[in-house]
Design an enzyme around this catalytic site. Structure first.
Site, mmCIF file in Angstrom:
data_model
loop_
_atom_site.group_PDB
_atom_site.id
_atom_site.type_symbol
_atom_site.label_atom_id
_atom_site.label_comp_id
_atom_site.label_asym_id
_atom_site.label_seq_id
_atom_site.Cartn_x
_atom_site.Cartn_y
_atom_site.Cartn_z
ATOM 1 C CB SER A 65 41.230 48.048 35.698
ATOM 2 O OG SER A 65 42.414 47.942 36.440
HETATM 3 N N1 SAH Z 1 45.577 44.566 36.848
HETATM 4 C C1 SAH Z 1 44.622 44.147 37.862
HETATM 5 C C2 SAH Z 1 44.108 45.287 38.725
HETATM 6 C C3 SAH Z 1 45.164 45.759 39.624
HETATM 7 S S1 SAH Z 1 44.680 46.588 41.098
HETATM 8 C C4 SAH Z 1 43.467 43.379 37.246
HETATM 9 O O1 SAH Z 1 43.452 43.160 36.047
HETATM 10 O O2 SAH Z 1 42.603 42.927 38.019
HETATM 11 C C5 SAH Z 1 46.315 47.059 41.579
HETATM 12 C C6 SAH Z 1 47.145 45.947 42.145
HETATM 13 O O3 SAH Z 1 48.452 46.461 42.366
HETATM 14 C C7 SAH Z 1 46.660 45.434 43.495
HETATM 15 O O4 SAH Z 1 46.373 44.083 43.430
HETATM 16 C C8 SAH Z 1 47.831 45.731 44.439
HETATM 17 O O5 SAH Z 1 48.036 44.711 45.422
HETATM 18 C C9 SAH Z 1 48.987 45.801 43.473
HETATM 19 N N2 SAH Z 1 50.154 46.561 43.947
HETATM 20 C C10 SAH Z 1 50.208 47.756 44.574
HETATM 21 N N3 SAH Z 1 51.490 48.095 44.830
HETATM 22 C C11 SAH Z 1 52.275 47.085 44.345
HETATM 23 C C12 SAH Z 1 53.681 46.839 44.295
HETATM 24 N N4 SAH Z 1 54.576 47.697 44.806
HETATM 25 N N5 SAH Z 1 54.111 45.698 43.728
HETATM 26 C C13 SAH Z 1 53.240 44.799 43.202
HETATM 27 N N6 SAH Z 1 51.896 44.972 43.224
HETATM 28 C C14 SAH Z 1 51.418 46.100 43.782
#
Ligand code: SAH
Length: 218
Positions: A65
């Site tokens: 993000s």
């Molecule tokens: N917080 C992260 C950015 C997250 S991007 C950072 O600091 O870099 C969103 C993430 O959510 C992705 O890696 C994706 O794999 C994860 N995601 C999506 N659906 C999910 C679920 N049901 N359970 C766990 N992770 C999930």
């Protein structure tokens, strides 16, 4: 003549200035973001853009993000040093690392095994020993560690997942983006009180979708 290279100190100052100018004003949050270098969380060709206020691609088709959004979400979460925090969507691990500076204990879940493995390597290298990273479908939360003081979701769902609301402590706060993945999403903050849930809407955002099940690693 070449421009003089930007020094680390200058880059850090610009980074913090960008955060402040976008509304991240909480000193504890700013200190945490100053203490955690975003560089190690971005591998490959985008590594040199780590200090820009931009979301960037990471492995498995996901994104780290934008720092100002990380700051605003962290600030809205009002974390205190005794809190046990749950993050859904480990991604690069950057948000979890920031939270680890503010909370007692952080649990972070991603559906991609590879992202969890790579994030753990960085947590170890930075000696962030109060983070536990887990591969699972985070929509179900983490029942064995519930309830949580704070919950943050960094992938967008149409509605706050029921199990996460259930695993939030009374007096707890949850911050998450809601809305369809291809449309406008909003960050919302949910407070659980003795009488029910209170919602307030923050800014519009764009996150990758919260998906079901485990991911295929790429
Ligand atoms: N917080 C992260 C950015 C997250 S991007 C950072 O600091 O870099 C969103 C993430 O959510 C992705 O890696 C994706 O794999 C994860 N995601 C999506 N659906 C999910 C679920 N049901 N359970 C766990 N992770 C999930």
């Amino acid at each position: 003549m070449n421009e003089p290279a930007t020094s680390d100190a200058e880059r850090k100052m610009q980074f913090l200035y960008a955060l402040r100018s976008k509304g991240v004003t909480d000193n504890a949050v700013l200190s945490a973001m100053e203490a955690v270098d975003r560089g190690p969380f971005i591998r490959g060709i985008f590594a040199n853009r780590a200090y820009e206020d931009m979301p960037l691609p990471i492995a498995c088709g996901q994104t780290i993000s934008q720092p100002s959004v990380v700051g605003l979400m962290t600030q809205a979460l009002e974390v205190s040093p005794r809190d046990k925090v749950l993050e859904i969507g480990t991604g690069s691990g950057y948000q979890a690392a920031i939270l680890s500076k503010l909370a007692r204990r952080v649990y972070t879940i991603d559906r991609h095994r590879r992202l969890v493995r790579e994030a753990r390597e960085i947590f170890d290298a930075l000696q962030l020993n109060n983070i536990t990273a887990i591969t699972a479908d985070g929509s179900f939360g983490l029942a064995e560690q519930a309830p949580f003081d704070r919950i943050i979701v960094t992938a967008a769902a149409e509605d706050p997942p029921g199990p996460l609301l259930a695993q939030l402590k009374e007096g707890g706060i949850m911050v998450l983006p809601v809305g369809q993945s291809d449309a406008v999403q909003h960050l919302i903050r949910v407070r659980k009180t003795a009488t029910g849930l209170e919602y307030d809407e923050m800014r519009a955002v764009r996150f990758v979708p919260l998906l079901e099940g485990l991911g295929k690693d790429t």
